[in-house]
Design an enzyme around this catalytic site. Structure first.
Site, mmCIF file in Angstrom:
data_model
loop_
_atom_site.group_PDB
_atom_site.id
_atom_site.type_symbol
_atom_site.label_atom_id
_atom_site.label_comp_id
_atom_site.label_asym_id
_atom_site.label_seq_id
_atom_site.Cartn_x
_atom_site.Cartn_y
_atom_site.Cartn_z
ATOM 1 N N GLU A 1 0.868 -1.137 -0.024
ATOM 2 C CA GLU A 1 -0.045 0.062 0.102
ATOM 3 C C GLU A 1 0.888 1.288 -0.047
ATOM 4 O OE1 GLU A 1 -3.946 -1.824 1.892
ATOM 5 O OE2 GLU A 1 -2.595 -0.797 3.204
ATOM 6 N N HIS B 1 -9.025 9.235 3.394
ATOM 7 C CA HIS B 1 -8.627 8.245 2.757
ATOM 8 C C HIS B 1 -8.757 8.900 1.263
ATOM 9 C CE1 HIS B 1 -8.241 4.304 0.443
ATOM 10 N NE2 HIS B 1 -7.844 3.978 1.651
ATOM 11 N N ARG C 1 -0.824 8.798 1.803
ATOM 12 C CA ARG C 1 -2.128 9.223 1.653
ATOM 13 C C ARG C 1 -2.423 10.620 1.361
ATOM 14 N NH1 ARG C 1 -5.369 4.945 5.373
ATOM 15 N NH2 ARG C 1 -5.144 3.507 3.862
ATOM 16 N N HIS D 1 -11.318 9.284 7.020
ATOM 17 C CA HIS D 1 -11.165 7.849 7.387
ATOM 18 C C HIS D 1 -10.443 7.578 8.765
ATOM 19 C CE1 HIS D 1 -10.197 3.960 5.944
ATOM 20 N NE2 HIS D 1 -8.726 4.248 6.354
HETATM 21 C C1 SIN Z 1 -7.405 0.548 2.884
HETATM 22 O O1 SIN Z 1 -7.916 -0.579 2.538
HETATM 23 O O2 SIN Z 1 -7.464 1.302 1.937
HETATM 24 C C2 SIN Z 1 -7.569 1.042 4.086
HETATM 25 C C3 SIN Z 1 -6.349 0.367 4.969
HETATM 26 C C4 SIN Z 1 -5.855 1.610 5.969
HETATM 27 O O3 SIN Z 1 -6.595 2.329 6.210
HETATM 28 O O4 SIN Z 1 -5.127 1.417 6.913
#
Ligand code: SIN
Length: 531
Positions: free
Chosen positions: A125, A241, A287, A348
């Site tokens: 991620e 998010h 993010r 988020h």
């Molecule tokens: C996501 O699945 O994008 C959220 C993961 C997170 O906020 O840590």
């Protein structure tokens, strides 16, 4: 500000006694309860059902160093890099070094993580230097983890659970937390006397019109902790998010960052892949960077959203990897392997909250906290993706263990304690709570959203102060009113914090102060309510 939202007379309400009280049933709450010595009694209070929490909705996964190709130093470095100097290295190291052990404990408890052969399947991620995120049932990681942990809780005879019970306020006497005043339809108000109390009530995404958070995330724990005298800090840092499903009439579902980890692109209305224009890490930038870039591109193209594009990826693999997202999009006639998904940022994760030390101790004696309700120094100004489920496990376990040890050393002396009845019952004219709630959410989104400035923040504060004047002093008799009071209390502090931080740092973007100001390097914004 009233110390207690409702009047109660200690001689006229039922009393209940427990060694450790846990408020909140997300992952942090459940894990902290499991860390309490089975010789002691634990009561978990949750305002909804046991399964309804932010943790249960987590899609992407849980971060930890889980392969020999990865190392602790890199996970620490990525977390510090994303969060900046407001992170506390000690806290970050504790998370990183302990997360693998806690994840393996989940596997021992029956959590079914996805695998490739006999190894855990790991995804990547934003702002992670490598694949280090374990996931379960494709994109239902939170649901699966919570299922496994609830199974553990259910076989723990010393843990009681009260569902659909709202925690109105913490009880304090002589500057020490002694438990909580709670309410449910069956018993009305009840005083719960606890030797030690742990708050794990999650975040406050519901303060915003656009959010990935479920209805329960109304900032209650922060508000009740604040009214009881515990310190709050860094409330200006709400993480947005980047990719929340944006379809008129549809709920604002999270579209996991893991889609980008698996190769999805962000494109604008013209099909242009814009992230490389903003950051060399493109879709896998942190993010705050991606959310900001999306807002800029929406402005540039005069379009209310951008699109997540998975159409170039192998269709079968995508359906198998993201079954939940595929199903949600299908409800709106979108096939994620053929259609672009309309998305835009949404509130988020709250990085501010109750100030805690590495063990979860708040500034109020007798009160502990873990998970999203806290500001521990783990996330700094911008949380690294998927660190929050690990946070809930690691710091939940510490808070539970420490609270347990503290409770074990205390005598059962509750009965001698008597609180003063704060004030008399007075019924107020009814208010249209839904109307105020919706106005608050729109105002927060407009003025305290991805980008802020002094003009918008000051106007928002003026509005909130006006609403506070006629809402906060009222007596409500059920959770709808108390939740609104908590939301207003936290919204006001968030705006004050955002006004005070005259710089741009992580998730706090001030268009009138676009630069990071090194004068503010280690400065936390703190609030304590005089009680
Ligand atoms: C996501 O699945 O994008 C959220 C993961 C997170 O906020 O840590």
């Amino acid at each position: 500000m009233l110390r207690y939202l409702v009047p109660f007379h200690p001689k006229r309400v039922p009393h209940f006694f427990t060694d450790v009280l846990v408020v909140g049933s997300g992952l942090a709450g459940l894990r902290s309860a499991l860390a309490v010595d089975p010789e002691l009694s634990v009561l978990i209070i949750t305002k909804d059902s046991l399964r309804e929490s932010n943790s249960a909705y987590a899609q992407g996964g849980i971060a930890g160093v889980l392969t020999p190709e990865d190392c602790f130093e890199d996970h620490v470095a990525d977390t510090l890099q994303a969060g900046g100097p407001l992170c506390d290295r000690k806290v970050v190291e504790r998370l990183v070094y302990e997360a693998p052990k806690r994840i393996h404990e989940l596997i021992d408890w029956g959590a079914r993580f996805d695998r490739v052969g006999d190894r855990l399947a790991l995804t990547r991620e934003g702002a992670h230097g490598c694949r280090r995120i374990a996931h379960a049932l494709g994109d239902a990681t939170g649901k699966e983890i919570i299922r496994a942990v609830i199974t553990q809780v259910n076989v723990s005879a010393h843990i009681d659970i009260w569902e659909n019970t709202f925690t109105v306020d913490l009880l304090t006497l002589d500057g020490v937390c002694r438990g909580a005043l709670v309410w449910n339809r069956q018993h009305g108000k009840t005083m719960i006397w606890a030797k030690q109390t742990i708050l794990c009530t999650g975040g406050a995404g519901q303060l915003y019109r656009e959010t990935t958070n479920p209805d329960v995330a109304t900032g209650d724990g922060m508000a009740i902790g604040y009214r009881a005298g515990a310190e709050l800090r860094d409330l200006e840092f709400m993480q947005f998010h980047p990719t929340v499903l944006y379809i008129a009439g549809g709920s604002r579902n999270l579209i996991s960052e893991a889609t980008r980890g698996e190769g999805a692109h962000l494109v604008d209305r013209n099909g242009h892949r814009f992230m490389p224009d903003y950051d060399p890490r493109a879709e896998l930038a942190p993010r705050d960077v991606v959310s900001n870039a999306i807002v800029s591109q929406m402005e540039l193209t005069r379009h209310p959203n951008v699109y997540l594009d998975l159409t170039h990826l192998e269709a079968e693999k995508i359906r198998e990897r993201f079954p939940g997202i595929a199903a949600i999009c299908a409800e709106f006639d979108l096939d994620i392997t053929q259609d672009r998904i309309p998305v835009r940022p949404g509130a988020h994760y709250m990085m501010g909250g109750l100030t805690v030390d590495t063990e979860g101790r708040t500034t109020l004696p007798g009160l502990w906290a873990a998970g999203e309700v806290t500001a521990s120094g783990l996330h700094g100004a911008n949380r690294l993706a998927s660190n929050s489920l690990s946070e809930a496990l690691v710091f939940g376990a510490h808070a539970g263990k420490e609270a347990s040890q503290a409770a074990a050393g205390q005598h059962d002396s509750f009965c001698a304690l008597m609180l003063e009845s704060p004030r008399v019952e007075s019924v107020s004219e009814p208010l249209n709570l839904a109307d105020i709630r919706n106005s608050l959410k729109s105002l927060m989104w407009r003025s305290v959203g991805v980008r802020r400035d002094a003009e918008g923040l000051s106007e928002a504060l003026e509005n909130i102060n006006r609403w506070c004047r006629y809402v906060l002093g009222r007596q409500f008799c059920d959770p709808g009113g108390w939740e609104l009071q908590n939301m207003l209390c936290i919204a006001r502090l968030m705006i004050e914090a955002a006004l005070a931080r005259q710089e741009t740092r992580g998730a706090h973007v001030r268009t009138d102060f676009p630069k990071t100001d090194h004068k503010h390097l280690n400065r936390h914004t703190t609030f304590v309510c005089e009680v």
